[in-house]
Design an enzyme around this catalytic site. Sequence first.
Site, PDB file in Angstrom:
ATOM      1  N   SER A  92      44.529  42.230  34.614  1.00 25.14           N
ATOM      2  CA  SER A  92      43.153  42.414  35.051  1.00 25.14           C
ATOM      3  C   SER A  92      42.795  41.344  36.080  1.00 25.14           C
ATOM      4  CB  SER A  92      42.215  42.345  33.848  1.00 25.14           C
ATOM      5  OG  SER A  92      42.335  41.094  33.198  1.00 25.14           O
ATOM      6  N   TYR A  93      41.570  41.397  36.565  1.00 22.88           N
ATOM      7  CA  TYR A  93      41.135  40.491  37.634  1.00 22.88           C
ATOM      8  C   TYR A  93      41.287  39.039  37.197  1.00 22.88           C
ATOM      9  CZ  TYR A  93      38.328  38.834  41.563  1.00 22.88           C
ATOM     10  OH  TYR A  93      37.907  38.195  42.709  1.00 22.88           O
ATOM     11  N   PRO A  94      42.007  38.217  37.987  1.00 20.42           N
ATOM     12  CA  PRO A  94      42.369  36.868  37.504  1.00 20.42           C
ATOM     13  C   PRO A  94      41.336  35.780  37.774  1.00 20.42           C
ATOM     14  CG  PRO A  94      43.483  37.298  39.571  1.00 20.42           C
ATOM     15  CD  PRO A  94      42.688  38.532  39.259  1.00 20.42           C
TER      16      PRO A  94
END
Length: 864
Positions: free
Chosen positions: A337-339
């Site tokens: 997922s978005y880091p």
Amino acid sequence: MKTVLMVAEKPSLAQSIAKILSRGNMSSRKGLNGACSVHEYTGSFVGQSAHFKMTSVCGHVMTLDFIGKYNSWDKVDPAELFSKAPTEKKEANPKLTMVKFLQVEGRGCDYIVLWLDCDKEGENICFEVRFQFLRLIIPSYICLTLVKKTCAFELLRRHLKRINQFHSCCSSGMNSKVSSVFEHSSALRTGLYFTAGVTKYFQGKYGNLDSSLISFGPCQTPTLGFCVERHDKIQSFKPETYWVLQAKVNPEKESSLTLDWDRVRVFDREIAQMFLNITKMAKEAKVESVSKKEKVKQRPLALNTVEMLRVASAALGMGPQHAMQIAERLYTQGYISYPRTETTHYPENFDLKGCLRQQANNPYWAETVKALLSEGINRPRKGHDAGDHPPITPMRAATEAELGGDGWRLYEYITKHFIATVSADCKYLQTTISFSIGPERFTCIGKVVTSPGFTEIMPWHSIPVEESLPHCEKGDLFPIGEIKLLEKQTSPPDYLTEAELITLMEKHGIGTDASIPVHINNICQRNYVTVESGRRLKPTNLGIVLVHGYYKIDAELVLPTIRSAVEKQLNLIALGKANYHQVLEHTLDIFKRKFHYFVDSIAGMDELMEVSFSPLAATGKPLSRCGKCHRFMKYIQAKPSRLHCSHCDETYSLPQNGTIKLYKELRCPLDDFELVLWSSGSRGKSYPLCPYCYNHPPFRDMKKGMGCNECTHPTCQHSLSMLGIGQCVECENGVLVLDSTSGPKWKMACNKCNVIVHFFENAHKVRVSPETCDVCDAALVDVDFNKAKSPLPGDETQHSGCVFCDPVFQDLVELKHAAMRHPMHRGGQGKRQGRGRGKGRRPGGRLNPKKPKDKMAALAAYFV
């Protein structure tokens, strides 16, 4: 049919979203800027069929910068950068022509949907994109902005299915955008203000600073301050001797148990000896108490950016910047997922089981995952919800072969961390036995794991295996095996690790999850710290002197307090509780006053510099003669490389990132300075330059930083006018110039970009003719080969012709470092790609510089 244009932040993200939304049924084409693709498909939007165009920007569309003259430190007083210097919005990367690209793709669209992040930077980009559509295209169309709050690709489809229900999507937050603009504006002015002043002052005095820039930043400098503070503690540390009483008892004949002294240690030798003598009088150790307590080691919170960077540095040996780049690549490929997130709490509707099922077939953790799915997962611990993005989570299964190297190692940690968050806590039984030996008390502690829980998947968090304790009760006696006095010394702290520095930055509010890696990378790149073994940051002399100097003049420039206060103001602006203009004016006024005080007190930092660094006159080695005094100037190789004349007290900048040597003791016809040759290596470019002309352009069509390959002197044998051959095959304004020092492996190189054309290998001489090609206006080339090595037909040794058009030269020309084809490359395929006949200039472009027929008239024209 309505047309919907959707814009993401990155090309790879646009492709992933389009692929999911269209279920793979889409067509793709390159946009006019060559960097962004447009993915098209047909679907449904607001209850009717629509034609979708999915594309992206490449980060920020616009950037903030000073206008014109204020971009040159040589022409402006740094003090003007605070108040007088106006700023303007410019294209962040003019080469991408992003504004024109958005105009073209947005023309005729009925809806605009923006897939951008819901943090401050995302909101800012959102408004940058909207501005291009609202102001530059069709002001009356409907513009919808959809803030991307989901980052899980499996969840993405579920959110996209609801798009038909949107009759008005949520609008970007103006306050967040203004907060981001404030941060950029204040950082630009304060950072450049101090950096310009300090760099100009100290690089003009010292020659071995070994840094091309002496920078100041509201976040960068406190970050460096943490490293230097630890260094100072190490240097000032004085070890102290202390003594520890160690006892061993023998519960059984062949076993012994080591006991810890309750006093821990004493710093007086005589007192320690007294305790030893007292305890030696006892023959047995008596059990005073036995306690058993079940304890729990909690599973980790959900993973956010800061924790990921800490672990990547401490356990995986990756720098924060490198780890962030890998995480972004894994994200755009759909593996995680978005880091970039500060949240450590999963939303209530997060599909934990779905993410877990995807990992059920991985051989490294399949058994653990299947056991959790069959027995039931544990609800993750309640963490902090920052309102940005969900925690970092694996989104699909992967193998080491797919990701390889560092990509797999980071993915493996992220996956194990996620599995641990839904696993049980680790439980263990702690037994504490208290002994008395004479009047002194000793303790022994043992731990036995009863339920490993999450430590099965994260073994580095497991309870260490200890010696088993004997079964005993209060009042039991054990024979004493040994009592002795151990002499030890206190030890200094070690240098900060990157993980420890990240923790300090987070604690004091220095930077964000996105900017922390950038600040750490900056202090490394600018030679303020070096990365030692174990990812420990050791300050250099320059870093130490800078922090000590700032601290000596104004401690607030280094301490994290002032930056933390600015961060609080940013948050108030984002919440709409503070006025942007008032806060900006107040902040700039504070830093302006600090700068003026700093300038008035800079002698204090200069005193520290004098101790650590050498003045320009005492640095470097003699290289070329000055055109004014005809004495040798010294070449200072340390960054930034430059020439210094101690007699004239003048310093001349040189091109960076290459080697400098004397050029045949030839002199410039304008100022009598000896020429030097800059080279980027045998496979790169090289060109001569005059140190004085390089810093003081002699002609009005030249700029500072131009070498002889761009000099328009009409008669100098090293100038563009004499050695220029034809317009570059890649860039708009570049000219291919003969490298007269490259023989026998002759080449010509563009004076603007990195294109190099190799030709006429083993030729004895190559000269640029005063004649030009009738077809393409390129200058003709005279080539002279040795008879034994001549590739010319009929064993000829000399030939004159056009590099681009002459069929004799066709197989002797090879283009390097060129990414695009050009109209001149008409028939070249395979090995011949990049060669062939055609035009030496672009259609519609300017003509290549020709030899002036009346050279004296042309020269006179320059001085009119």
